[in-house]
Write an enzyme that holds these catalytic residues in place. Structure first.
Site, short mmCIF file in Angstrom:
data_model
loop_
_atom_site.label_atom_id
_atom_site.label_comp_id
_atom_site.label_asym_id
_atom_site.label_seq_id
_atom_site.Cartn_x
_atom_site.Cartn_y
_atom_site.Cartn_z
N MET A 1 -1.94 -7.00 6.67
CA MET A 1 -3.05 -7.74 6.05
C MET A 1 -2.63 -8.41 4.74
O MET A 1 -3.49 -8.69 3.90
CB MET A 1 -4.22 -6.78 5.77
N SER A 2 -1.34 -8.68 4.59
CA SER A 2 -0.92 -9.23 3.29
C SER A 2 0.33 -10.09 3.42
O SER A 2 0.66 -10.55 4.51
CB SER A 2 -0.62 -8.07 2.33
N SER B 1 0.83 -1.21 0.00
CA SER B 1 0.00 0.00 0.00
C SER B 1 0.85 1.25 0.00
O SER B 1 1.71 1.42 0.88
CB SER B 1 -0.85 0.07 1.27
N ASN C 1 2.63 2.96 11.08
CA ASN C 1 1.92 3.48 12.26
C ASN C 1 2.21 2.55 13.43
O ASN C 1 2.62 1.40 13.23
CB ASN C 1 0.41 3.56 11.99
N ALA D 1 2.88 -2.38 4.04
CA ALA D 1 2.74 -1.38 5.10
C ALA D 1 2.23 -2.14 6.31
O ALA D 1 1.33 -2.97 6.19
CB ALA D 1 1.74 -0.32 4.67
N TYR E 1 -9.42 -9.38 2.57
CA TYR E 1 -10.56 -8.53 2.94
C TYR E 1 -11.32 -7.98 1.74
O TYR E 1 -12.44 -7.52 1.88
CB TYR E 1 -10.12 -7.39 3.87
N GLU E 2 -10.69 -8.04 0.55
CA GLU E 2 -11.41 -7.57 -0.63
C GLU E 2 -12.47 -8.59 -1.06
O GLU E 2 -13.27 -8.31 -1.95
CB GLU E 2 -10.43 -7.35 -1.79
N HIS F 1 -6.04 4.51 7.44
CA HIS F 1 -5.43 4.21 6.14
C HIS F 1 -4.66 5.43 5.62
O HIS F 1 -3.63 5.29 4.96
CB HIS F 1 -6.51 3.77 5.15
N HIS G 1 -5.93 -8.78 -1.40
CA HIS G 1 -6.05 -9.06 0.03
C HIS G 1 -7.29 -9.89 0.28
O HIS G 1 -8.28 -9.78 -0.46
CB HIS G 1 -6.19 -7.76 0.82
N HIS H 1 -3.52 1.14 -4.46
CA HIS H 1 -3.07 -0.02 -5.23
C HIS H 1 -3.54 0.12 -6.68
O HIS H 1 -4.74 0.13 -6.95
CB HIS H 1 -3.65 -1.31 -4.64
CL1 6GU Z 1 -2.01 -1.35 12.79
N1 6GU Z 1 -2.80 -3.37 11.41
C1 6GU Z 1 -2.96 -4.07 10.30
N2 6GU Z 1 -3.62 -5.23 10.37
N3 6GU Z 1 -2.49 -3.69 9.10
C2 6GU Z 1 -1.83 -2.54 9.04
C3 6GU Z 1 -1.63 -1.76 10.16
C4 6GU Z 1 -2.16 -2.23 11.37
N4 6GU Z 1 -0.94 -0.66 9.79
C5 6GU Z 1 -0.72 -0.78 8.48
N5 6GU Z 1 -1.25 -1.91 8.02
#
Ligand code: 6GU
Length: 266
Positions: free
Chosen positions: A200-201, A14, A224, A97, A69-70, A238, A67, A45
């Site tokens: 998530m990937s 991302s 983050n 990310a 989740y999509e 995001h 992903h 993306h």
């Molecule tokens: Cl905090 N969690 C998840 N699952 N994916 C992320 C994230 C956090 N920060 C960027 N991608």
């Protein structure tokens, strides 16, 4: 015209699609032009395969990945890894990310992934489920050597040479399906079980790439801090993920561009 045979495959996380812009003599193919290829649905993306040469190495770059989740089926998410293999790719570099769980990590750190936790795998989601296609690999592939140690060392060395010692890390990445970010209790649990970053990937692509014998190197950009305590108003967004990606894009690109010519191909 000679067919183009990429030796290196790159998957952009991302906000990290700028890596593709490093490729010279580009040929671009939209995912929609490729039979059976899924379509990207996420902001940040792009949804195209970029072919080109990076410091002399023929590469293919996925600008935009898939992903769970999509709503894609787990085998659709890893379909591009089989395409990489069939095109002749020997090494795959993946980026993502991620949220930092390790309390010593800072936003903007680059974490070389040394291992992963496939949490969805504990709950019955693994890309290799179903009949095994022996043409690609074994029914029961090892994952203890998923992340190539030589490439980890190379990345660390290159990072230090580039002056990135202050923000290069090596750690364990845990994947969850998303799209909701984690609760505080979930982040605490992930930290306790040994994860340094959460996202998530990546993990499913790595499993598929290792299944068919490609070498894998991956890193996370810590975009983050995962929220670990109840006395804060901090929360994951995001937008923050994309912004940190922008801020560190240059260093990420330099790291990959410097590594690539030093990767030995068979
Ligand atoms: Cl905090 N969690 C998840 N699952 N994916 C992320 C994230 C956090 N920060 C960027 N991608």
């Amino acid at each position: 015209q000679q067919p183009f045979r990429p030796l290196l495959g790159i998957v952009c996380g991302s906000g990290l699609g700028g890596l593709a812009d490093l490729l010279k003599d580009q040929k671009v193919m939209s995912y929609s032009e490729i039979p059976h290829f899924p379509q990207s649905t996420v902001q940040g993306h792009a949804g195209k395969l970029v072919f080109g040469s990076l410091k002399g190495t023929p590469c293919v770059c996925m600008q935009g990945r898939f992903h769970l989740y999509e709503g894609h089926h787990i085998q659709k998410i890893t379909f591009p890894m089989k395409i990489f293999k069939l095109m002749g790719v020997e090494t795959v570099i993946l980026t993502n990310a991620a949220g930092g769980l390790n309390q010593e990590y800072n936003v903007g750190d680059i974490m070389i992934i040394k291992d992963h936790i496939n949490l969805p795998g504990f709950a019955g989601i693994n890309p290799l489920m179903g009949p095994n296609d022996e043409r690609f690999g074994l029914r029961f592939p090892a994952m203890s050597d998923a992340y190539d140690r030589e490439l980890q060392q190379l990345a660390e060395k290159v990072a230090i040479d580039l002056g990135y010692k202050e923000f290069i890390r090596r750690g364990v990445y845990c994947t969850l399906t998303g799209p909701s970010f984690e609760t505080i209790a979930e982040c605490r649990m992930l930290s306790m079980i040994g994860a340094d970053a959460v996202g998530m990937s990546t993990v499913h692509e790595v499993i598929a790439a290792r299944h068919c014998g490609m070498r894998v190197f991956a890193f996370s950009l810590i975009t983050n801090q995962a929220v670990m305590d109840y006395d804060t108003d901090m929360k994951a967004t995001h937008d923050e993920v994309l912004q940190t990606g922008k801020d560190r894009a240059h260093q990420l690109e330099a790291l990959v561009a410097t590594m690539v010519p030093l990767i030995k191909q068979s």
